[in-house]
Design a protein around this motif. Structure first.
Motif, mmCIF file in Angstrom:
data_model
loop_
_atom_site.group_PDB
_atom_site.id
_atom_site.type_symbol
_atom_site.label_atom_id
_atom_site.label_comp_id
_atom_site.label_asym_id
_atom_site.label_seq_id
_atom_site.Cartn_x
_atom_site.Cartn_y
_atom_site.Cartn_z
ATOM 1 N N LYS A 73 0.795 -0.972 0.115
ATOM 2 C CA LYS A 73 -0.106 0.080 -0.047
ATOM 3 C C LYS A 73 0.970 1.249 -0.024
ATOM 4 C CE LYS A 73 -3.408 2.373 3.288
ATOM 5 N NZ LYS A 73 -3.954 2.258 4.356
ATOM 6 N N THR A 74 0.353 2.224 -0.718
ATOM 7 C CA THR A 74 1.115 3.457 -0.710
ATOM 8 C C THR A 74 0.193 4.563 -0.938
ATOM 9 O OG1 THR A 74 3.079 4.766 -1.460
ATOM 10 C CG2 THR A 74 1.651 3.502 -3.355
ATOM 11 N N HIS A 93 12.262 -1.856 -2.764
ATOM 12 C CA HIS A 93 11.532 -0.463 -3.006
ATOM 13 C C HIS A 93 10.997 -0.261 -4.383
ATOM 14 C CE1 HIS A 93 13.221 -0.128 1.142
ATOM 15 N NE2 HIS A 93 14.250 -0.353 0.508
ATOM 16 N N HIS A 94 10.538 1.134 -4.570
ATOM 17 C CA HIS A 94 9.658 1.466 -5.554
ATOM 18 C C HIS A 94 10.006 2.894 -6.237
ATOM 19 C CE1 HIS A 94 6.852 -1.682 -4.021
ATOM 20 N NE2 HIS A 94 6.911 -2.233 -5.326
ATOM 21 N N VAL A 95 9.924 2.955 -7.502
ATOM 22 C CA VAL A 95 9.868 4.334 -8.145
ATOM 23 C C VAL A 95 8.445 4.112 -8.661
ATOM 24 C CG1 VAL A 95 10.605 5.687 -10.035
ATOM 25 C CG2 VAL A 95 12.181 4.309 -8.972
ATOM 26 N N ILE A 96 7.849 5.373 -8.556
ATOM 27 C CA ILE A 96 5.932 5.206 -8.665
ATOM 28 C C ILE A 96 5.614 6.666 -9.407
ATOM 29 C CG2 ILE A 96 4.007 4.998 -7.817
ATOM 30 C CD1 ILE A 96 5.382 4.109 -5.184
ATOM 31 N N PHE A 108 17.684 -2.477 -4.697
ATOM 32 C CA PHE A 108 18.961 -2.387 -3.853
ATOM 33 C C PHE A 108 18.380 -1.525 -2.536
ATOM 34 C CE2 PHE A 108 19.387 1.309 -6.448
ATOM 35 C CZ PHE A 108 19.796 2.196 -5.666
ATOM 36 N N CYS A 109 18.963 -1.624 -1.533
ATOM 37 C CA CYS A 109 18.452 -0.764 -0.362
ATOM 38 C C CYS A 109 19.620 -0.039 0.309
ATOM 39 C CB CYS A 109 17.954 -1.894 0.581
ATOM 40 S SG CYS A 109 17.121 -1.161 1.940
ATOM 41 N N ILE A 130 10.990 2.886 1.117
ATOM 42 C CA ILE A 130 11.514 3.720 0.302
ATOM 43 C C ILE A 130 10.668 3.954 -0.796
ATOM 44 C CG2 ILE A 130 13.502 4.710 -0.753
ATOM 45 C CD1 ILE A 130 15.183 3.207 1.564
ATOM 46 N N GLU A 131 10.103 4.930 -1.250
ATOM 47 C CA GLU A 131 9.614 4.939 -2.384
ATOM 48 C C GLU A 131 9.757 6.505 -3.012
ATOM 49 O OE1 GLU A 131 5.242 4.807 -1.010
ATOM 50 O OE2 GLU A 131 5.257 2.905 -1.059
#
Length: 146
Positions: A73-74, A93-96, A108-109, A130-131
């Motif tokens: 959820k974001t 993590h995501h690029v949205i 990667f984190c 992280i988003e």
């Protein structure tokens, strides 16, 4: 690719059944892998699959699926929640995209850099997300044409 059978097994292990409404929600999420969908979008797509689905059922089931770690959820726009099915078990993590909801995984984190810095001040990090928000290539083209 995630399969309904795997999800059904996860639900069973957590004490839930795969109802027709829940199945339609999961099908919609699987059909839209790589894209966050608003609750309203999920609801409308579910109505096409199973007309007896109502909005409160979608909200309740998304909450359950999030609690048992089957959906992510974001808040893309900062106002309403959007959901994506979790299709791999590795930490990411995501690029949205703020316009269309398209997502890409960042595999990667960088959390170690953050936690070591805040640990100096005695802060214990227990979880993180992280988003990065912006615009995908297609939406950027549309914006720059205006």
């Amino acid at each position: 690719m995630i399969k309904i059978d795997e999800i059904e097994e996860s639900l069973k292990n957590k004490g839930y059944k795969l109802t027709k409404q829940r199945n339609s929600i999961i099908e919609v999420l699987i059909e839209n892998i790589g894209k966050f969908l608003s609750v309203e979008d999920i609801y409308l797509k579910c109505k096409d699959k199973y007309p007896k689905t109502n909005l409160s059922t979608v909200y309740r089931n998304l909450e359950i699926l999030e609690d048992i770690d089957l959906v992510h959820k974001t808040n893309i726009t900062g106002s309403s929640a959007s959901y994506e099915i979790i299709c791999n078990n590795c930490h990411h993590h995501h690029v949205i995209c703020k316009t269309c909801g398209k997502t890409e995984v960042i595999d990667f984190c960088p959390i170690q850099e953050f936690t070591s810095k805040v640990a100096e001040d005695g802060f214990l990090v227990t979880d993180h997300k992280i988003e990065l928000y912006g615009y995908c290539k297609n939406c950027t083209k549309k914006i720059t044409k205006k």
